[in-house]
Design a protein around this motif. Sequence first.
Motif, PDB file in Angstrom:
ATOM      1  N   SER A  51     -10.639  65.841   5.547  1.00 50.86           N
ATOM      2  CA  SER A  51     -11.078  67.136   6.061  1.00 50.86           C
ATOM      3  C   SER A  51     -12.503  67.048   6.606  1.00 50.86           C
ATOM      4  CB  SER A  51     -11.014  68.197   4.951  1.00 50.86           C
ATOM      5  OG  SER A  51      -9.677  68.439   4.575  1.00 50.86           O
ATOM      6  N   ALA A  52     -13.316  66.206   5.972  1.00 48.19           N
ATOM      7  CA  ALA A  52     -14.692  66.038   6.428  1.00 48.19           C
ATOM      8  C   ALA A  52     -14.798  65.106   7.632  1.00 48.19           C
ATOM      9  CB  ALA A  52     -15.552  65.503   5.285  1.00 48.19           C
ATOM     10  N   MET A  53     -13.856  64.151   7.750  1.00 47.18           N
ATOM     11  CA  MET A  53     -13.948  63.109   8.769  1.00 47.18           C
ATOM     12  C   MET A  53     -13.075  63.336   9.989  1.00 47.18           C
ATOM     13  SD  MET A  53     -13.866  59.686   6.390  1.00 47.18           S
ATOM     14  CE  MET A  53     -13.642  58.660   7.839  1.00 47.18           C
ATOM     15  N   SER A  54     -12.015  64.141   9.841  1.00 47.12           N
ATOM     16  CA  SER A  54     -10.965  64.182  10.863  1.00 47.12           C
ATOM     17  C   SER A  54     -11.461  64.672  12.216  1.00 47.12           C
ATOM     18  CB  SER A  54      -9.793  65.062  10.389  1.00 47.12           C
ATOM     19  OG  SER A  54     -10.232  66.383  10.116  1.00 47.12           O
ATOM     20  N   GLU A  55     -12.348  65.657  12.212  1.00 44.59           N
ATOM     21  CA  GLU A  55     -12.838  66.177  13.487  1.00 44.59           C
ATOM     22  C   GLU A  55     -13.617  65.109  14.251  1.00 44.59           C
ATOM     23  OE1 GLU A  55     -15.594  69.834  15.246  1.00 44.59           O
ATOM     24  OE2 GLU A  55     -14.814  69.926  13.193  1.00 44.59           O
ATOM     25  N   GLY A  80       2.582  59.917  10.317  1.00 41.54           N
ATOM     26  CA  GLY A  80       1.242  60.103   9.763  1.00 41.54           C
ATOM     27  C   GLY A  80       0.434  61.108  10.553  1.00 41.54           C
ATOM     28  N   ILE A  81       0.990  62.278  10.760  1.00 45.43           N
ATOM     29  CA  ILE A  81       0.382  63.265  11.658  1.00 45.43           C
ATOM     30  C   ILE A  81      -0.882  63.887  11.081  1.00 45.43           C
ATOM     31  CG2 ILE A  81       1.794  65.167  10.776  1.00 45.43           C
ATOM     32  CD1 ILE A  81       1.950  66.212  13.674  1.00 45.43           C
ATOM     33  N   GLY A  82      -1.112  63.789   9.769  1.00 42.79           N
ATOM     34  CA  GLY A  82      -2.332  64.348   9.175  1.00 42.79           C
ATOM     35  C   GLY A  82      -2.411  65.854   9.328  1.00 42.79           C
ATOM     36  N   HIS A  83      -3.529  66.341   9.839  1.00 40.71           N
ATOM     37  CA  HIS A  83      -3.708  67.773  10.088  1.00 40.71           C
ATOM     38  C   HIS A  83      -3.104  68.209  11.423  1.00 40.71           C
ATOM     39  CE1 HIS A  83      -7.459  67.951   7.289  1.00 40.71           C
ATOM     40  NE2 HIS A  83      -6.373  68.266   6.635  1.00 40.71           N
ATOM     41  N   GLY A  84      -2.578  67.277  12.194  1.00 44.74           N
ATOM     42  CA  GLY A  84      -2.022  67.636  13.491  1.00 44.74           C
ATOM     43  C   GLY A  84      -3.072  67.875  14.553  1.00 44.74           C
ATOM     44  N   PHE A 116      -1.213  67.481   0.559  1.00 46.14           N
ATOM     45  CA  PHE A 116      -2.453  68.267   0.607  1.00 46.14           C
ATOM     46  C   PHE A 116      -2.913  68.513   2.046  1.00 46.14           C
ATOM     47  CE2 PHE A 116      -2.682  66.266  -3.626  1.00 46.14           C
ATOM     48  CZ  PHE A 116      -2.851  67.396  -4.403  1.00 46.14           C
ATOM     49  N   LEU A 117      -2.340  67.794   3.006  1.00 46.79           N
ATOM     50  CA  LEU A 117      -2.678  67.986   4.417  1.00 46.79           C
ATOM     51  C   LEU A 117      -1.729  68.957   5.117  1.00 46.79           C
ATOM     52  CD1 LEU A 117      -3.435  64.286   5.467  1.00 46.79           C
ATOM     53  CD2 LEU A 117      -5.027  66.007   4.589  1.00 46.79           C
ATOM     54  N   HIS A 118      -0.656  69.354   4.448  1.00 49.54           N
ATOM     55  CA  HIS A 118       0.391  70.123   5.121  1.00 49.54           C
ATOM     56  C   HIS A 118      -0.056  71.516   5.549  1.00 49.54           C
ATOM     57  CE1 HIS A 118       3.956  67.581   3.368  1.00 49.54           C
ATOM     58  NE2 HIS A 118       3.168  66.911   4.196  1.00 49.54           N
ATOM     59  N   ALA A 119      -0.855  72.197   4.738  1.00 46.15           N
ATOM     60  CA  ALA A 119      -1.235  73.572   5.070  1.00 46.15           C
ATOM     61  C   ALA A 119      -1.993  73.625   6.395  1.00 46.15           C
ATOM     62  CB  ALA A 119      -2.072  74.178   3.946  1.00 46.15           C
ATOM     63  N   LYS A 120      -2.956  72.723   6.575  1.00 47.18           N
ATOM     64  CA  LYS A 120      -3.702  72.678   7.831  1.00 47.18           C
ATOM     65  C   LYS A 120      -2.807  72.240   8.977  1.00 47.18           C
ATOM     66  CE  LYS A 120      -7.614  72.949  10.138  1.00 47.18           C
ATOM     67  NZ  LYS A 120      -8.310  74.232  10.334  1.00 47.18           N
ATOM     68  N   LEU A 121      -1.861  71.358   8.706  1.00 43.79           N
ATOM     69  CA  LEU A 121      -0.907  70.934   9.731  1.00 43.79           C
ATOM     70  C   LEU A 121      -0.080  72.112  10.227  1.00 43.79           C
ATOM     71  CD1 LEU A 121       0.829  69.000  11.405  1.00 43.79           C
ATOM     72  CD2 LEU A 121       2.023  68.353   9.285  1.00 43.79           C
ATOM     73  N   VAL A 122       0.386  72.941   9.316  1.00 45.08           N
ATOM     74  CA  VAL A 122       1.166  74.127   9.703  1.00 45.08           C
ATOM     75  C   VAL A 122       0.333  75.027  10.610  1.00 45.08           C
ATOM     76  CG1 VAL A 122       2.230  76.243   8.841  1.00 45.08           C
ATOM     77  CG2 VAL A 122       2.656  74.071   7.679  1.00 45.08           C
ATOM     78  N   GLU A 123      -0.913  75.227  10.242  1.00 46.30           N
ATOM     79  CA  GLU A 123      -1.810  76.077  11.029  1.00 46.30           C
ATOM     80  C   GLU A 123      -2.006  75.520  12.441  1.00 46.30           C
ATOM     81  OE1 GLU A 123      -6.578  77.126  10.934  1.00 46.30           O
ATOM     82  OE2 GLU A 123      -5.517  76.869   9.028  1.00 46.30           O
ATOM     83  N   ASN A 124      -2.270  74.219  12.544  1.00 46.47           N
ATOM     84  CA  ASN A 124      -2.505  73.611  13.859  1.00 46.47           C
ATOM     85  C   ASN A 124      -1.233  73.553  14.698  1.00 46.47           C
ATOM     86  OD1 ASN A 124      -5.254  73.196  13.526  1.00 46.47           O
ATOM     87  ND2 ASN A 124      -5.004  71.164  12.635  1.00 46.47           N
TER      88      ASN A 124
END
Length: 304
Positions: A51-55, A80-84, A116-124
């Motif tokens: 979450s800190a590094m992905s951007e 391995g889509i991560g946050h999408g 733990f990455l799924h919620a942000k993935l759904v949002e994106n």
Amino acid sequence: METIDAPSLFSWRQMAFAGLLIAGGWAFGYARSHRAQVQNVQDWVFSKLWSAMSEQSAERVEEFRKPLWLQAHGNVLEIGIGHGEGLMLLPHSQADDEAPKVQGITNYVAIEPNAFLHAKLVENAAKAGFTVNYDPETCPDAAPSAATDAELPTLTIVNGTLDGGPDAIPAHVLEHAPYDCILVSMVFCSVNDLRANLQAIQHLLKPGGKYLFIEHVRHTDTADTTVNAHYVPGSMNLFGWKMLQSILTPIWKPLTGNCHMNRDTGGVIRAMDGWSKVEITTHRGVENPLAKLMPLVYGMAVKQ
């Protein structure tokens, strides 16, 4: 009889070393007997780190990834889509008063083993113009999917990996094969079995289907003809940086979800049979130490 004090028999260094051995043995035994719990903690820690590094990571690779992701079409799988973060790089159309609409993609399957990455993935995914579903077999505890929109393509989240190769592909992924395109971005540094994942990709692609990728890798030598024009020959001690990658990898791996700095992913892709065409470009970043430690390869491989 002369008595000898215990401290004179064992120095503090010896006692500290013995204590470390005992603690290490206990930790190893606990990890082996509680693998699921340990993996869950590792996933949580990595999710916070990512979450800190992905951007920053997405910004670094965007100029190389965008032309590749614009080629995605039809039935698509991303591993391995991560946050999408890359979903907005897919083909889109957007009127001034409308949300972006995905163009040319009929179905999207997204593998992500870290829940733990799924919620942000759904949002994106929703922002990128997808209706989102969870695979009930691999995500049984996920919240029910929202109502679907027949006008939008569906993105289905699958909790799993392709580490088992062609014989251990998650059922939902296999049921929706063959795929027109398979996308992988900054993932194969951390998989348990690189060759098994590539074999699974070939198994899942249709003939003529495209594997589109960008990965950070081990440094190649000065004779590498795939290096792009960003790099000035002779501006780096490639042997020294390659050695540093190998030295740091055992320390780096447990902190970053099994990430290897020293994998020759591009070389393995090129050496595999089963491709009709392979296009690879190497980018050697020089803007900061982390970029120097993590050169990129990106491109496309087409299944025979």
